[in-house]
Design an enzyme around this catalytic site. Structure first.
Site, PDB file in Angstrom:
ATOM      1  N   THR A  33      48.538   6.899  26.309  1.00 30.12           N
ATOM      2  CA  THR A  33      49.778   6.087  25.445  1.00 30.12           C
ATOM      3  C   THR A  33      50.182   7.187  24.468  1.00 30.12           C
ATOM      4  O   THR A  33      49.475   7.810  23.717  1.00 30.12           O
ATOM      5  CB  THR A  33      48.918   5.103  24.669  1.00 30.12           C
ATOM      6  OG1 THR A  33      48.459   3.796  25.624  1.00 30.12           O
ATOM      7  CG2 THR A  33      50.064   4.195  23.697  1.00 30.12           C
ATOM      8  N   TYR A  34      51.416   7.202  24.536  1.00 32.51           N
ATOM      9  CA  TYR A  34      52.292   8.250  23.735  1.00 32.51           C
ATOM     10  C   TYR A  34      52.845   7.810  22.336  1.00 32.51           C
ATOM     11  O   TYR A  34      53.302   6.601  22.618  1.00 32.51           O
ATOM     12  CB  TYR A  34      53.325   8.973  24.825  1.00 32.51           C
ATOM     13  CG  TYR A  34      52.836   9.980  25.701  1.00 32.51           C
ATOM     14  CD1 TYR A  34      52.614  11.274  25.248  1.00 32.51           C
ATOM     15  CD2 TYR A  34      52.314   9.438  26.764  1.00 32.51           C
ATOM     16  CE1 TYR A  34      51.981  12.247  26.135  1.00 32.51           C
ATOM     17  CE2 TYR A  34      51.735  10.255  27.824  1.00 32.51           C
ATOM     18  CZ  TYR A  34      51.739  11.638  27.563  1.00 32.51           C
ATOM     19  OH  TYR A  34      50.825  12.501  28.486  1.00 32.51           O
ATOM     20  N   TYR A  35      53.030   8.454  21.178  1.00 34.77           N
ATOM     21  CA  TYR A  35      53.234   8.075  20.137  1.00 34.77           C
ATOM     22  C   TYR A  35      54.498   8.843  19.632  1.00 34.77           C
ATOM     23  O   TYR A  35      54.516  10.427  19.825  1.00 34.77           O
ATOM     24  CB  TYR A  35      52.315   8.147  19.117  1.00 34.77           C
ATOM     25  CG  TYR A  35      51.239   7.078  19.468  1.00 34.77           C
ATOM     26  CD1 TYR A  35      51.391   5.696  18.786  1.00 34.77           C
ATOM     27  CD2 TYR A  35      50.007   7.249  20.339  1.00 34.77           C
ATOM     28  CE1 TYR A  35      50.563   4.529  19.082  1.00 34.77           C
ATOM     29  CE2 TYR A  35      49.196   6.077  20.661  1.00 34.77           C
ATOM     30  CZ  TYR A  35      49.399   5.132  20.104  1.00 34.77           C
ATOM     31  OH  TYR A  35      48.651   3.987  20.244  1.00 34.77           O
ATOM     32  N   VAL A 103      55.574   4.766  22.270  1.00 36.67           N
ATOM     33  CA  VAL A 103      56.543   5.050  23.089  1.00 36.67           C
ATOM     34  C   VAL A 103      56.544   4.363  24.410  1.00 36.67           C
ATOM     35  O   VAL A 103      57.215   3.427  24.894  1.00 36.67           O
ATOM     36  CB  VAL A 103      56.729   6.455  22.963  1.00 36.67           C
ATOM     37  CG1 VAL A 103      57.825   6.869  24.166  1.00 36.67           C
ATOM     38  CG2 VAL A 103      56.993   7.140  21.632  1.00 36.67           C
ATOM     39  N   LEU A 104      55.231   4.902  25.204  1.00 36.00           N
ATOM     40  CA  LEU A 104      55.017   4.371  26.519  1.00 36.00           C
ATOM     41  C   LEU A 104      53.597   4.552  27.033  1.00 36.00           C
ATOM     42  O   LEU A 104      52.992   5.507  26.398  1.00 36.00           O
ATOM     43  CB  LEU A 104      56.001   5.238  27.466  1.00 36.00           C
ATOM     44  CG  LEU A 104      55.951   4.703  28.828  1.00 36.00           C
ATOM     45  CD1 LEU A 104      56.853   3.378  28.865  1.00 36.00           C
ATOM     46  CD2 LEU A 104      57.002   5.841  29.642  1.00 36.00           C
TER      47      LEU A 104
END
Length: 178
Positions: A33-35, A103-104
């Site tokens: 999980t990207y931030y 983000v995703l």
């Protein structure tokens, strides 16, 4: 630590060659999980911040990882700072409380192989993208990066990789409309 990494597109033949040539370490399931930083655009600074949840052999691990900008124009080589975390949900809540925005999440099945001391290779099946092969080595010495990149590229070429990719899975998915 500098992560020297070269990635290429793969097909069933490349997967077969890897499986025949190298020793499987383990199969893993990743949720990355990207931030996005609240004050700077990581897509412009070429940085990444993620929480990775990794599952294998009934085991669970989680890491908070920062990746700095790429260091050359050929590979995905970059500084990487990674720390283990026990509660990824709590860390996600902290990041969000500080203004970071999710983000995703990238999901993939990864087979990790031993190539030689200090070099590992992975076969990735990424949801929404397909098959890839990545090879990496770690170093503290920036001077060794060009030599390592050439060595890693050479191994992938021998395995039949003809198309290389510098973008991250996140960038590729976002480019598709994520």
């Amino acid at each position: 630590m500098i992560e020297v990494e070269v990635k290429g597109y793969a097909d069933d033949k490349v997967f077969e060659r890897v499986r025949e040539s190298f020793r499987l370490i383990r199969k893993e399931y990743h949720e990355d999980t990207y931030y996005q930083h609240p004050c700077r655009d990581f897509s412009k600074t070429d940085e990444a911040l993620r929480i990775r949840v990794r599952r294998f052999n009934g085991h669970f691990e989680a890491f908070l990882t920062y990746k700095g900008p790429k260091l050359d124009s050929v590979s995905k080589t970059r500084e990487e700072i990674e720390v283990p975390i026990e509660d990824p949900d709590a860390h996600a809540r902290i990041l969000e409380a500080l203004g970071f925005r999710e983000v995703l999440t990238v999901e993939k099945v990864r087979e990790k192989y031993y190539v030689e001391k200090g070099i590992t290779l992975t076969l990735d099946e990424v949801e929404g993208l397909g098959k890839f092969v990545e090879i990496e080595a770690l170093t503290d010495d920036r001077e060794k990066v060009p030599e390592l990149v050439e060595k890693l590229r050479g191994i992938l070429l021998e395995l039949g990789v003809t198309r290389f990719e510098r973008r991250s899975y996140l960038e590729l998915l976002l480019g598709k409309g994520g």
